[in-house]
Design an enzyme around this catalytic site. Sequence first.
Site, PDB file in Angstrom:
ATOM      1  N   ARG A  62       2.703   6.955  17.986  1.00 39.62           N
ATOM      2  CA  ARG A  62       4.052   7.201  18.551  1.00 39.62           C
ATOM      3  C   ARG A  62       4.720   5.843  18.759  1.00 39.62           C
ATOM      4  O   ARG A  62       4.214   4.997  19.474  1.00 39.62           O
ATOM      5  CB  ARG A  62       3.924   7.962  19.868  1.00 39.62           C
ATOM      6  CG  ARG A  62       3.503   9.405  19.619  1.00 39.62           C
ATOM      7  CD  ARG A  62       2.841  10.024  20.819  1.00 39.62           C
ATOM      8  NE  ARG A  62       3.667   9.927  22.008  1.00 39.62           N
ATOM      9  CZ  ARG A  62       3.172   9.741  23.218  1.00 39.62           C
ATOM     10  NH1 ARG A  62       1.880   9.588  23.400  1.00 39.62           N
ATOM     11  NH2 ARG A  62       3.970   9.664  24.264  1.00 39.62           N
ATOM     12  N   LYS A 110      -0.194   3.752   3.778  1.00 39.83           N
ATOM     13  CA  LYS A 110      -1.588   4.080   3.442  1.00 39.83           C
ATOM     14  C   LYS A 110      -1.959   3.489   2.089  1.00 39.83           C
ATOM     15  O   LYS A 110      -1.287   3.717   1.086  1.00 39.83           O
ATOM     16  CB  LYS A 110      -1.775   5.599   3.451  1.00 39.83           C
ATOM     17  CG  LYS A 110      -3.210   6.028   3.277  1.00 39.83           C
ATOM     18  CD  LYS A 110      -3.442   7.427   3.830  1.00 39.83           C
ATOM     19  CE  LYS A 110      -4.785   7.976   3.371  1.00 39.83           C
ATOM     20  NZ  LYS A 110      -5.157   9.200   4.055  1.00 39.83           N
ATOM     21  N   ARG A 164      -8.696  14.428   2.889  1.00 39.12           N
ATOM     22  CA  ARG A 164      -9.156  15.017   4.149  1.00 39.12           C
ATOM     23  C   ARG A 164      -8.286  16.196   4.511  1.00 39.12           C
ATOM     24  O   ARG A 164      -7.154  16.308   4.080  1.00 39.12           O
ATOM     25  CB  ARG A 164      -9.109  13.980   5.281  1.00 39.12           C
ATOM     26  CG  ARG A 164     -10.221  12.942   5.189  1.00 39.12           C
ATOM     27  CD  ARG A 164     -10.158  11.955   6.347  1.00 39.12           C
ATOM     28  NE  ARG A 164     -10.324  12.614   7.623  1.00 39.12           N
ATOM     29  CZ  ARG A 164      -9.411  12.589   8.598  1.00 39.12           C
ATOM     30  NH1 ARG A 164      -8.284  11.930   8.462  1.00 39.12           N
ATOM     31  NH2 ARG A 164      -9.634  13.213   9.729  1.00 39.12           N
TER      32      ARG A 164
END
Length: 332
Positions: A329, A193, A123
């Site tokens: 965050r 990931k 992406r």
Amino acid sequence: MGDSFNTRLIGYLSAGESRSGESIAAELGCSRTAVWKHIGELRDLGVEVLAVAGQGYRLAEPLELLNRRRIRQGISREAREALSELRLLESVDSTNAEIQRSEAFDRHGLAVLAERQTVGRGRRGRRWFSPYARNVYLSLGWRFETGVAELACLPLVVAIASCRALSDTGVRDCLVKWPNDLMLGDLMLGWRKLGGCLVEVEGDAGGPCVAVMGVGINVRMPSPEVTDRAIDQPWTDIASTCPQVSRNDLAARMIDSLARSVAMFTNSGFDAFRDEWAARDGLTGREVSVLSNDREHEGKACGISERGGLLLRTRQGTREFLSGEVSVRLPG
Ligand code: BTN
């Protein structure tokens, strides 16, 4: 993928024992010089071939190559009937690009898998690390009678379909980072990931249009020394927690799940996936920042909109993002 010389050579070397140059030449019907040249080619592909003095060659670790028969056997009849072709390639620039090179009419139901991609697409213009014979690189072409706007939720459907296939393979705790990053691990201790999806759509606003749904899943990555040089974010692979994972099994389940899910999406829309999305959504309730149009926006993720956009509660109110790069965050 025909049985190329390299495929046959790996098949012969896979057995674990060392094979002399002479026996390889006899088995594959070629000269010793040709054996030597092809061993060099395997090494160039990243395959670790050990040369043991006085014994011959062997693979440093077993490799499972893509196998058409095994993959076909693992796909349900319903999904098999929806496929027009299952194309297995030894090497390709990108499986998405391979489908896009076909005539639009021929793309529907075309599934492409490759042993490696030389220019795998991620992406946002990134490269997708695609080493030889280690992971799953899959694309499926699909024609929709509806227009592009109706397909806004398709990237989320592809992520859910991937989670279903992973779950059937033994990876049950995969979460999705909007829109379609496949993540494992604990958010606080560090998310990693496992895979990603890239959906590319061509066609008219009013339809019809053709989508290419690409999914990359890390199955058995090369060593961290090699992989860390290629990927600039925390990554993981299935073999780290399921060492017995089979690439062919996962590839079959992925094709099956994608074909069934996209048929369900065509018939019932995204509503059929909303509950599962909520269960897999790794962002809801988290403080995140979204990089969109070169601007950073901070807020609390609070689910998705009707059209699959990310909803963010900011100081100025709730905002919807249709594209963007999200980072979580951490407190403190
Ligand atoms: C991402 O950046 O997270 C999306 C990665 C998508 C990678 C897959 S691998 C198969 C298909 N072919 C490509 O070139 N990209 C997708």
